[in-house]
Write a protein that holds these residues in place. Structure first.
Motif, mmCIF file in Angstrom:
data_model
loop_
_atom_site.group_PDB
_atom_site.id
_atom_site.type_symbol
_atom_site.label_atom_id
_atom_site.label_comp_id
_atom_site.label_asym_id
_atom_site.label_seq_id
_atom_site.Cartn_x
_atom_site.Cartn_y
_atom_site.Cartn_z
ATOM 1 N N GLU A 133 10.723 -14.873 -12.317
ATOM 2 C CA GLU A 133 11.176 -15.642 -11.168
ATOM 3 C C GLU A 133 11.988 -14.833 -10.168
ATOM 4 N N ARG A 134 12.677 -13.790 -10.617
ATOM 5 C CA ARG A 134 13.590 -13.071 -9.731
ATOM 6 C C ARG A 134 13.199 -11.615 -9.474
ATOM 7 N N TYR A 135 12.349 -11.041 -10.309
ATOM 8 C CA TYR A 135 12.081 -9.604 -10.201
ATOM 9 C C TYR A 135 10.601 -9.249 -10.117
ATOM 10 N N LEU A 136 9.743 -10.215 -9.844
ATOM 11 C CA LEU A 136 8.323 -9.948 -9.690
ATOM 12 C C LEU A 136 7.831 -10.507 -8.365
ATOM 13 N N ASP A 137 7.395 -9.632 -7.475
ATOM 14 C CA ASP A 137 6.788 -10.055 -6.219
ATOM 15 C C ASP A 137 5.276 -10.143 -6.415
ATOM 16 N N PRO A 138 4.652 -11.226 -5.952
ATOM 17 C CA PRO A 138 3.206 -11.386 -6.164
ATOM 18 C C PRO A 138 2.397 -10.428 -5.297
ATOM 19 N N PRO A 139 1.121 -10.248 -5.621
ATOM 20 C CA PRO A 139 0.247 -9.389 -4.815
ATOM 21 C C PRO A 139 0.248 -9.799 -3.346
ATOM 22 N N SER A 140 0.156 -8.824 -2.457
ATOM 23 C CA SER A 140 0.224 -9.084 -1.019
ATOM 24 C C SER A 140 -1.108 -9.587 -0.486
ATOM 25 N N PRO A 141 -1.066 -10.509 0.491
ATOM 26 C CA PRO A 141 -2.301 -10.952 1.155
ATOM 27 C C PRO A 141 -2.701 -9.966 2.251
ATOM 28 N N GLY A 142 -3.885 -10.129 2.748
ATOM 29 C CA GLY A 142 -4.335 -9.309 3.866
ATOM 30 C C GLY A 142 -4.787 -7.937 3.436
ATOM 31 N N PRO A 143 -5.380 -7.195 4.363
ATOM 32 C CA PRO A 143 -5.897 -5.849 4.049
ATOM 33 C C PRO A 143 -4.767 -4.850 3.843
ATOM 34 N N MET A 144 -5.042 -3.813 3.052
ATOM 35 C CA MET A 144 -4.060 -2.754 2.837
ATOM 36 C C MET A 144 -3.756 -2.026 4.145
ATOM 37 N N ASP A 145 -2.550 -1.487 4.235
ATOM 38 C CA ASP A 145 -2.144 -0.694 5.392
ATOM 39 C C ASP A 145 -1.630 0.640 4.858
ATOM 40 N N LEU A 146 -2.517 1.612 4.771
ATOM 41 C CA LEU A 146 -2.211 2.872 4.105
ATOM 42 C C LEU A 146 -2.242 4.044 5.081
ATOM 43 N N MET A 147 -1.410 5.038 4.798
ATOM 44 C CA MET A 147 -1.465 6.285 5.540
ATOM 45 C C MET A 147 -2.824 6.959 5.351
ATOM 46 N N LEU A 148 -3.440 6.708 4.214
ATOM 47 C CA LEU A 148 -4.737 7.297 3.898
ATOM 48 C C LEU A 148 -5.789 6.933 4.929
ATOM 49 N N ASP A 149 -5.642 5.792 5.560
ATOM 50 C CA ASP A 149 -6.631 5.306 6.523
ATOM 51 C C ASP A 149 -6.277 5.668 7.967
ATOM 52 N N ARG A 150 -5.210 6.440 8.150
ATOM 53 C CA ARG A 150 -4.791 6.813 9.499
ATOM 54 C C ARG A 150 -5.044 8.303 9.752
#
Length: 410
Positions: free
Chosen positions: A76-93
């Motif tokens: 409840e306090r220390y787990l953030d769920p998976p993010s929505p939307g497409p990844m935003d990576l340096m790898l793609d820039r």
């Protein structure tokens, strides 16, 4: 004289009524002053908050890894769920900043080697679960990004550094994320994390390399606190086993453990009989004598090497050594002459050495006794495969991928 007496009596009754009213509102019992549903809601909310506060306080140490209350706090306090939307990576820039950032992909040999090994081991495993402890910003020298991005895996990233943890959200990875640290014990505790900041003029990849050397206070880290300016923060730590229990993932494909010196204690405290991990990538430097000490006799006596143990000579049988297994650890595999421990004397950290040297044979022995074979060793990075796993059936007897020398195996 009668009026004042009546007034005092009336005042007394008023006081009693006020006290009763306060008790009624607090406990939510009668229906006359507060509706039953509202009273129960208030009472439940109060109890819940007090309960959570108590568990958070107790989680500072110690609560055992499988304590239900601890697992609830973790979820409840220390787990953030998976993010929505497409990844935003340096790898793609392709901008100049991204080009500087991505230099590690062709210059950081240790990461390149591990990435190549993982592609070899898991390219035919389309769906899996991983845990990466020491996740940094979620992209820079990440061992699990390939598994998620190209194979569709999911898992959990654990990062103690507040700045690096905040950067993970911007990557929008499809995994759980925890701003915490892996406890070097079988119980949860609050510890001091020592992060390091590079000079203001440092490039982006230099800043990340410096930040990657952060470690728990009191732990012998490979960098030895010699990089950057130290910044301390208190951080909640959970046993490795707790993360797996919280996500119902005690059977998983891969663990990457790179936490700057605490790896040995983390592995010693893991209940091996209750987890099933196919492959582990672990950073461990031979200057850390934790595994050697695990096999030593008490009170600093000479270490009991497998050869001495097998020959039965020059061993003081009056003092038991630490090869006795706890109830949570895996089966002991009989030792052979090939397991003789040779204590290395060189410190392995920089690239000014033979990267195939520095292997800790005590560590290899420890993992073999828990059912793992050393698939690869290079410059303090160990890759282990579980002997009875499907991954081992496919890969343990084959040659390593191109560019990875056979001589580096254990």
């Amino acid at each position: 004289m009668i009026v004042p007496r009546k007034l005092r009596r009336l005042a007394g009754w008023i006081t009693v009524c006020i006290l009763v009213g306060v008790m009624v509102v607090s406990w939510g019992v009668p229906r006359t002053l507060l509706p039953v549903d509202d009273a129960l809601i208030l009472r439940t909310m109060w109890d819940e908050e007090q309960y959570l506060r108590q568990i958070i306080w107790r989680a500072q140490g110690p609560l055992e890894a499988d304590d239900p209350a601890l697992l609830r706090i973790l979820r409840e306090r220390y787990l953030d769920p998976p993010s929505p939307g497409p990844m935003d990576l340096m790898l793609d820039r392709t901008d100049p900043t991204a080009q500087r950032y991505n230099l590690y992909r062709r210059g950081f040999k240790s990461w390149m080697r591990t990435n190549k090994l993982l592609r070899r081991l898991f390219s035919d495993v389309p769906s899996g679960f991983f845990l990466e402890a020491g996740a940094l910003d979620g992209e820079f020298i990440s061992n699990t990004l390939y598994l998620e991005r190209e194979l569709g895996w999911t898992g959990i990233l654990v990062e103690a550094d507040s700045t690096l943890y905040a950067a993970i959200a911007g990557k929008r990875r499809k995994v759980w994320v925890s701003h915490s640290c892996v406890s070097p014990a079988s119980y949860a505790q609050k510890m001091t994390f020592e992060g390091y900041h590079a000079e203001a003029h440092a490039s982006i990849e230099q800043r990340l390399l410096v930040r990657s050397t952060g470690n728990l206070a009191g732990v012998m880290s490979p960098a030895g606190g010699q990089m950057g300016t130290k910044v301390e923060e208190k951080i909640q730590c959970f046993p490795l086993f707790s993360y797996l229990l919280a996500l119902n993932a005690t059977s998983l494909h891969y663990i990457s453990l790179d936490v700057e010196g605490a790896e040995c204690d983390i592995l010693l405290s893991l209940p091996w009989k209750r987890v099933n991990v196919s492959v582990l990538s672990i950073e461990h430097r031979d200057q850390n004598t934790c595994f050697r000490e695990y096999y030593e006799m008490p009170f600093g006596s000479m270490a009991v090497t497998p050869q001495r143990e097998e020959n039965g000579k020059a061993v003081d049988s009056a003092v038991p050594h630490k090869t006795q297994q706890s109830k949570d650890q895996g089966p002991t595999i009989p030792h052979t002459a090939q397991q003789d421990v040779v204590v290395q004397t060189r410190v392995v950290y920089t690239n000014q050495h033979d990267p195939a040297s520095g292997k800790d044979d005590y560590f290899v022995r420890f993992m073999k006794e828990r059912g793992y074979v050393l698939y690869d060793y290079w410059d303090g990075d160990y890759t282990y495969i579980k002997m009875n796993s499907s991954v081992c059936e496919r890969h343990c007897g084959e040659s390593l991928p191109a560019g990875v020398e056979l001589g580096s195996r254990g």
